[in-house]
Design a protein around this motif. Structure first.
Motif, PDB file in Angstrom:
ATOM      1  N   THR A 102     -29.204   4.571  18.437  1.00 54.90           N
ATOM      2  CA  THR A 102     -30.387   4.910  19.233  1.00 54.90           C
ATOM      3  C   THR A 102     -31.178   6.033  18.579  1.00 54.90           C
ATOM      4  O   THR A 102     -32.421   5.967  18.466  1.00 54.90           O
ATOM      5  N   ASN A 103     -30.465   7.077  18.117  1.00 52.78           N
ATOM      6  CA  ASN A 103     -31.143   8.171  17.433  1.00 52.78           C
ATOM      7  C   ASN A 103     -31.761   7.715  16.118  1.00 52.78           C
ATOM      8  O   ASN A 103     -32.856   8.157  15.749  1.00 52.78           O
TER       9      ASN A 103
ATOM     10  N   ASP B  61     -36.465  15.734  21.139  1.00 48.80           N
ATOM     11  CA  ASP B  61     -35.184  15.066  21.295  1.00 48.80           C
ATOM     12  C   ASP B  61     -34.281  15.553  20.167  1.00 48.80           C
ATOM     13  O   ASP B  61     -34.437  15.163  19.019  1.00 48.80           O
TER      14      ASP B  61
ATOM     15  N   SER C 296     -26.799  12.284  22.293  1.00 47.29           N
ATOM     16  CA  SER C 296     -28.123  12.283  22.902  1.00 47.29           C
ATOM     17  C   SER C 296     -28.581  13.717  23.148  1.00 47.29           C
ATOM     18  O   SER C 296     -27.810  14.673  23.018  1.00 47.29           O
ATOM     19  N   ASN C 297     -29.837  13.859  23.512  1.00 52.57           N
ATOM     20  CA  ASN C 297     -30.373  15.197  23.775  1.00 52.57           C
ATOM     21  C   ASN C 297     -29.656  15.861  24.940  1.00 52.57           C
ATOM     22  O   ASN C 297     -29.355  17.062  24.902  1.00 52.57           O
TER      23      ASN C 297
ATOM     24  N   ASN D 203     -24.471   7.356  20.505  1.00 51.86           N
ATOM     25  CA  ASN D 203     -25.930   7.248  20.412  1.00 51.86           C
ATOM     26  C   ASN D 203     -26.452   7.259  18.977  1.00 51.86           C
ATOM     27  O   ASN D 203     -27.618   7.579  18.743  1.00 51.86           O
TER      28      ASN D 203
ATOM     29  N   GLY E 131     -31.235  15.006  19.394  1.00 49.76           N
ATOM     30  CA  GLY E 131     -30.476  13.967  18.710  1.00 49.76           C
ATOM     31  C   GLY E 131     -31.291  13.333  17.599  1.00 49.76           C
ATOM     32  O   GLY E 131     -30.778  13.061  16.501  1.00 49.76           O
TER      33      GLY E 131
END
Length: 294
Positions: A70-71, A257, A52-53, A67, A259
């Protein structure tokens, strides 16, 4: 059983084998190191695409995180970049460019190789001379012509000029000289085959490894092409992947972001990696066949 003492030649032979084993071990060690060094950047890209970021801002990690999906979902659904459109545009341009470049360059090489006509040597030297001219030299005039013809945001100016590819022609010409005997062409003519039928049905299957190699290189070169598409494409629905990556580079990363950015870069290079993985055997086969004369 009687044992014989080692002679001087035996000692020299053993020392030579030892030196050979040491040299091989050093070469293999260097190759393994270079392979790991080349693959490490891809692995690190994959690892960052799973973070994630906040995790990326926290620091460096070598292990994948949770993640990835999600990314992928965020990058795929980002309307400001539009990855599906970029991948579609790049694939259309790259595959058509690869096919046209490979076919017409092979056809030109066949004409120079199989026919003895006046001006043949001049045509060959002229094509080689064109190969020495960088594409950027004629970019300004080419862009002006495209704007006058109102072909901006069109795929044709990016695909049709690929028919003239001196580098691919030179490779195909050298390959035909090494692997294509003219007796086969003469036999096809005696059987009543016309020239295009001879080329399409007899010559192309013989030079298939070379065609595959040049198709791969042309596809990758077109996929990574940024210079000319950036001058001709300004609509979002027409932009290619390299243009979108350049937009990411010029953006403010503090508002991004990261990611999602790494996932976008991973998706951008994934088709090229797939092409090389599944078609790499044709590269080896084409190089080996082209290196054998007769």
């Amino acid at each position: 059983m009687r044992s014989y003492p080692y002679t001087r030649s035996d000692y020299e032979s053993q020392r030579a084998r030892t030196r050979l084993y040491i040299c091989r071990a050093v070469v293999y060690a260097v190759l393994v190191f270079l392979t790991v060094l080349c693959l490490f950047s891809f692995y690190l890209l994959f690892v960052n695409s799973t973070r994630s970021n906040a995790q990326l801002q926290a620091g460096f990690r070598l292990t994948p995180q949770e993640n990835f999906w999600t990314n992928l979902r965020n990058a795929w659904n980002d309307v400001s970049i539009s990855i599906p459109i970029g991948l579609r545009n790049s694939f259309i341009i790259a595959i058509l460019t690869g096919i046209l470049t490979t076919y017409f360059s092979a056809l030109t090489a066949f004409g120079i190789h199989a026919y003895d006509f006046k001006g043949r040597k001049f045509a060959y030297i002229f094509i080689l001379a064109v190969m020495m001219i960088p594409p950027q030299v004629g970019a300004v005039g080419f862009v002006q012509i495209v704007y006058k013809l109102k072909l901006t945001n069109n795929y044709l100016p990016l695909i049709l000029p690929s028919i003239a590819a001196p580098v691919v022609f030179f490779y195909m010409k050298q390959y035909m000289e090494a692997i294509l005997p003219l007796e086969i062409v003469e036999a096809a003519r005696c059987d009543g085959s016309n020239e295009f039928s001879t080329f399409n049905r007899i010559v192309l299957p013989i030079i298939r490894p070379a065609l595959a190699v040049q198709l791969i290189f042309a596809f990758v070169g077109s996929w990574n092409n940024y210079f000319i598409p950036a001058l001709l494409l300004d609509k979002l629905e027409r932009k290619t992947v390299p243009i979108m990556i350049a937009q990411l580079r010029s953006a403010d990363y503090s508002k991004f972001d990261m990611g999602k950015v790494y996932m976008f870069i991973l998706l951008a290079i994934l088709p090229v990696v797939i092409v090389y993985v599944f078609l790499s055997k044709f590269i080896v086969r084409g190089v080996q066949a082209g290196a054998i004369k007769g």
